[in-house]
Design a protein around this motif. Structure first.
Motif, PDB file in Angstrom:
ATOM      1  N   LYS A 132       0.834  -1.205   0.000  1.00 39.55           N
ATOM      2  CA  LYS A 132       0.000   0.000   0.000  1.00 39.55           C
ATOM      3  C   LYS A 132       0.877   1.267   0.000  1.00 39.55           C
ATOM      4  CE  LYS A 132      -3.400  -0.088   3.075  1.00 39.55           C
ATOM      5  NZ  LYS A 132      -3.901   0.122   4.451  1.00 39.55           N
ATOM      6  N   ILE A 133       0.575   2.171  -0.932  1.00 41.38           N
ATOM      7  CA  ILE A 133       1.335   3.421  -1.031  1.00 41.38           C
ATOM      8  C   ILE A 133       0.403   4.595  -0.740  1.00 41.38           C
ATOM      9  CG2 ILE A 133       2.819   4.855  -2.531  1.00 41.38           C
ATOM     10  CD1 ILE A 133       3.981   2.067  -2.352  1.00 41.38           C
ATOM     11  N   LEU A 134       0.874   5.513   0.088  1.00 36.56           N
ATOM     12  CA  LEU A 134       0.112   6.746   0.325  1.00 36.56           C
ATOM     13  C   LEU A 134       0.731   7.854  -0.523  1.00 36.56           C
ATOM     14  CD1 LEU A 134      -1.790   8.742   1.778  1.00 36.56           C
ATOM     15  CD2 LEU A 134      -0.248   8.693   3.754  1.00 36.56           C
ATOM     16  N   VAL A 135      -0.055   8.387  -1.452  1.00 37.28           N
ATOM     17  CA  VAL A 135       0.410   9.474  -2.324  1.00 37.28           C
ATOM     18  C   VAL A 135      -0.128  10.792  -1.765  1.00 37.28           C
ATOM     19  CG1 VAL A 135       0.227  10.488  -4.635  1.00 37.28           C
ATOM     20  CG2 VAL A 135       0.494   8.007  -4.386  1.00 37.28           C
ATOM     21  N   VAL A 136       0.788  11.725  -1.475  1.00 35.13           N
ATOM     22  CA  VAL A 136       0.365  13.014  -0.911  1.00 35.13           C
ATOM     23  C   VAL A 136       0.815  14.145  -1.840  1.00 35.13           C
ATOM     24  CG1 VAL A 136       0.330  14.458   1.162  1.00 35.13           C
ATOM     25  CG2 VAL A 136       0.850  12.006   1.366  1.00 35.13           C
ATOM     26  N   ASP A 137      -0.150  14.839  -2.425  1.00 36.42           N
ATOM     27  CA  ASP A 137       0.177  15.966  -3.304  1.00 36.42           C
ATOM     28  C   ASP A 137      -1.048  16.866  -3.394  1.00 36.42           C
ATOM     29  OD1 ASP A 137       2.599  16.065  -5.781  1.00 36.42           O
ATOM     30  OD2 ASP A 137       1.003  17.574  -5.708  1.00 36.42           O
ATOM     31  N   ASP A 138      -0.813  18.183  -3.509  1.00 37.81           N
ATOM     32  CA  ASP A 138      -1.958  19.098  -3.580  1.00 37.81           C
ATOM     33  C   ASP A 138      -2.407  19.341  -5.014  1.00 37.81           C
ATOM     34  OD1 ASP A 138       0.414  20.461  -4.077  1.00 37.81           O
ATOM     35  OD2 ASP A 138      -0.401  22.386  -3.427  1.00 37.81           O
ATOM     36  N   GLU A 139      -1.682  18.786  -5.987  1.00 39.11           N
ATOM     37  CA  GLU A 139      -2.082  18.918  -7.394  1.00 39.11           C
ATOM     38  C   GLU A 139      -2.947  17.702  -7.737  1.00 39.11           C
ATOM     39  OE1 GLU A 139      -1.409  21.131  -9.869  1.00 39.11           O
ATOM     40  OE2 GLU A 139      -0.274  22.481  -8.571  1.00 39.11           O
ATOM     41  N   PRO A 140      -4.263  17.908  -7.941  1.00 33.99           N
ATOM     42  CA  PRO A 140      -5.156  16.765  -8.159  1.00 33.99           C
ATOM     43  C   PRO A 140      -4.721  15.869  -9.319  1.00 33.99           C
ATOM     44  CG  PRO A 140      -6.393  18.812  -7.984  1.00 33.99           C
ATOM     45  CD  PRO A 140      -4.965  19.197  -7.976  1.00 33.99           C
ATOM     46  N   PHE A 141      -4.196  16.500 -10.381  1.00 31.27           N
ATOM     47  CA  PHE A 141      -3.817  15.696 -11.537  1.00 31.27           C
ATOM     48  C   PHE A 141      -2.600  14.822 -11.251  1.00 31.27           C
ATOM     49  CE2 PHE A 141      -2.191  15.261 -15.995  1.00 31.27           C
ATOM     50  CZ  PHE A 141      -3.189  14.374 -16.386  1.00 31.27           C
ATOM     51  N   VAL A 142      -1.665  15.356 -10.446  1.00 36.58           N
ATOM     52  CA  VAL A 142      -0.485  14.564 -10.057  1.00 36.58           C
ATOM     53  C   VAL A 142      -0.955  13.335  -9.273  1.00 36.58           C
ATOM     54  CG1 VAL A 142       1.546  14.533  -8.542  1.00 36.58           C
ATOM     55  CG2 VAL A 142       1.174  16.476 -10.059  1.00 36.58           C
ATOM     56  N   VAL A 143      -1.887  13.560  -8.341  1.00 31.99           N
ATOM     57  CA  VAL A 143      -2.408  12.460  -7.526  1.00 31.99           C
ATOM     58  C   VAL A 143      -3.084  11.422  -8.417  1.00 31.99           C
ATOM     59  CG1 VAL A 143      -4.079  11.854  -5.735  1.00 31.99           C
ATOM     60  CG2 VAL A 143      -2.692  13.906  -5.473  1.00 31.99           C
ATOM     61  N   LYS A 144      -3.898  11.912  -9.353  1.00 30.26           N
ATOM     62  CA  LYS A 144      -4.664  10.985 -10.205  1.00 30.26           C
ATOM     63  C   LYS A 144      -3.734  10.111 -11.050  1.00 30.26           C
ATOM     64  CE  LYS A 144      -8.149  10.495 -13.749  1.00 30.26           C
ATOM     65  NZ  LYS A 144      -8.146   9.064 -13.408  1.00 30.26           N
ATOM     66  N   ILE A 145      -2.772  10.749 -11.706  1.00 32.14           N
ATOM     67  CA  ILE A 145      -1.933   9.965 -12.620  1.00 32.14           C
ATOM     68  C   ILE A 145      -1.014   9.017 -11.834  1.00 32.14           C
ATOM     69  CG2 ILE A 145       0.013  11.566 -13.007  1.00 32.14           C
ATOM     70  CD1 ILE A 145      -0.543  10.872 -16.091  1.00 32.14           C
ATOM     71  N   LEU A 146      -0.550   9.469 -10.661  1.00 36.52           N
ATOM     72  CA  LEU A 146       0.275   8.576  -9.832  1.00 36.52           C
ATOM     73  C   LEU A 146      -0.551   7.390  -9.351  1.00 36.52           C
ATOM     74  CD1 LEU A 146       2.509  10.903  -7.614  1.00 36.52           C
ATOM     75  CD2 LEU A 146       3.284   9.214  -9.267  1.00 36.52           C
ATOM     76  N   GLU A 147      -1.776   7.702  -8.923  1.00 35.39           N
ATOM     77  CA  GLU A 147      -2.659   6.650  -8.427  1.00 35.39           C
ATOM     78  C   GLU A 147      -2.906   5.615  -9.531  1.00 35.39           C
ATOM     79  OE1 GLU A 147      -6.467   8.119  -7.159  1.00 35.39           O
ATOM     80  OE2 GLU A 147      -7.007   6.223  -6.212  1.00 35.39           O
ATOM     81  N   ASP A 148      -3.248   6.098 -10.721  1.00 29.84           N
ATOM     82  CA  ASP A 148      -3.523   5.182 -11.840  1.00 29.84           C
ATOM     83  C   ASP A 148      -2.293   4.347 -12.180  1.00 29.84           C
ATOM     84  OD1 ASP A 148      -6.038   6.164 -11.983  1.00 29.84           O
ATOM     85  OD2 ASP A 148      -5.737   7.376 -13.784  1.00 29.84           O
ATOM     86  N   ARG A 149      -1.132   5.017 -12.273  1.00 33.44           N
ATOM     87  CA  ARG A 149       0.084   4.307 -12.709  1.00 33.44           C
ATOM     88  C   ARG A 149       0.548   3.283 -11.669  1.00 33.44           C
ATOM     89  NH1 ARG A 149       3.113   1.452 -14.090  1.00 33.44           N
ATOM     90  NH2 ARG A 149       5.017   1.615 -15.321  1.00 33.44           N
TER      91      ARG A 149
END
Lengths: 124, 240
Positions: free
Chosen positions: A3-20
């Protein structure tokens, strides 16, 4: 599943990291600011990918709090930021980061670095 | 300039860098995501266009890095974090970072290294930056489908060489290539891109680490760029 917790205030950065990351077989949880990061960290992710310039509570304070808390202090943190470091990441390592990555980085290389940190953590 | 003014200037540079890198990251990740086939199959034509866009976005990233590096080197603001470094790993990471450009020109990297390589004692970020600039030049000046050789060998220092079989540089022009703001295109010929800061920066970064950079080239045959960097001494925890 890791499990990885991705923390970023840029919604698009979060989305693409989450998907990838999901495509790489990882479970992903997300947070958009430092305070939310502390809350989500209680779900015991195996690694935190942390942006440094964050609203509400910045990355630096979030790291201090994570390392102070008995239940989150051992979670490895990779600082992923677009803000260049003038000291080669010394500040981040001083706060307990397992690695420091300057954006932009190739997603493949980022995943490689995540795997390396996870391997090191397992070996501990 | 007062300390306060200097600090404001540095903060401003960092902020500009942050503001440019953030959208560049999402652009590059989006392109990489599509090219990786994660959104479904793409046609060969779509792939070509996406690869061109990816290449140019990386070029923009290099320009941003170059400008910031030049500023920092000039201001002697780089604080090196020298540490024990596995050179083969550093080389592999750098090659991986160039994967997109290598694939675009179908260039193969042939790696060669001494069986036994001692650790280096360097600032990893700055030497990686320098090596990436050498790889970038080698790719830029190689023809499609060619080979690039990357080798590492140790003597009193570790030498990393990047060799291409591209158009080469006129030996008379070699002394000029490390000159800041020198357009390499003016030396090598038209049709190339770049703002010519890469080698000046690579030289400064290698020298900040106590190393040396050298370029050998034959026009029409290719170019070999080498950086020699310090070994980790025994007193610093090196291999005996």
């Amino acid at each position: 599943m890791t499990k990885i917790l991705v923390v970023d205030d840029e919604p698009f950065v979060v989305k693409i990291l989450e998907d990838r990351l999901k495509k790489s077989g990882l479970e992903v949880i997300t947070a958009n600011d430092g305070e939310e990061c502390l809350d989500k960290a209680l779900q015991r992710p195996d690694l935190i990918l942390l942006d440094f310039i964050l609203p509400v509570m910045d990355g630096s304070q979030a790291m201090i709090e994570l390392k102070r808390n008995e239940s989150t202090k051992d979670i490895p943190i990779i600082v992923l930021t677009a803000m260049p470091s003038r000291d080669g990441g010394k500040k981040f390592f001083g706060l307990g980061a397992a690695d420091f990555i300057l954006k932009p980085i190739k997603l493949d290389l980022l995943i490689n670095k995540i795997e390396n940190v996870l391997k090191k953590q397992e070996a501990k | 300039m007062s300390i306060k003014e200097e600090k404001l200037k540095e903060d401003f540079i960092d902020l500009i860098s942050h503001e440019m890198r953030t959208p560049l990251t999402t652009i590059q990740w989006t392109l990489e995501y599509f090219l990786g086939g994660f959104t479904g199959e793409i046609s060969p034509l779509q792939r070509d266009y996406l690869k061109m866009a990816e290449k140019d976005s990386r070029r923009l990233g290099v320009i941003i890095d170059d400008l910031i590096d030049i500023y920092r080197i000039q201001s002697a603001k780089i604080n090196l974090k020298k540490e024990k470094t596995d050179i083969l790993r550093l080389i592999n990471d750098c090659i991986l970072m160039m994967k997109g450009d290598l694939e675009l020109k179908r260039i193969t990297v042939v790696k060669r290294a001494s069986t036994y390589l001692p650790y280096a004692y360097i600032d990893q970020q700055s030497i990686s930056d320098a090596l990436i600039k050498l790889l970038d030049n080698a790719i830029k000046f190689s023809c499609t489908g060619k080979e690039i050789r990357v080798s590492a060998a140790a003597a009193d220092r570790i030498t990393i060489s990047v060799e291409d079989y591209g158009c080469g540089i006129d030996p008379k022009m070699l002394p000029r290539i490390f000159k800041k703001f020198e357009q390499l295109t003016r030396i090598i010929g038209p049709g190339r891109q770049g703002i010519g800061l890469g080698l000046s920066i690579a030289k400064a970064l290698v020298e900040l680490n106590g190393g040396e950079i050298k370029i050998e080239s034959k026009k029409g045959e290719g170019t070999k760029a080498s950086i020699a960097i310090p070994l980790l001494k025994n007193s610093e925890g090196g291999r005996t």
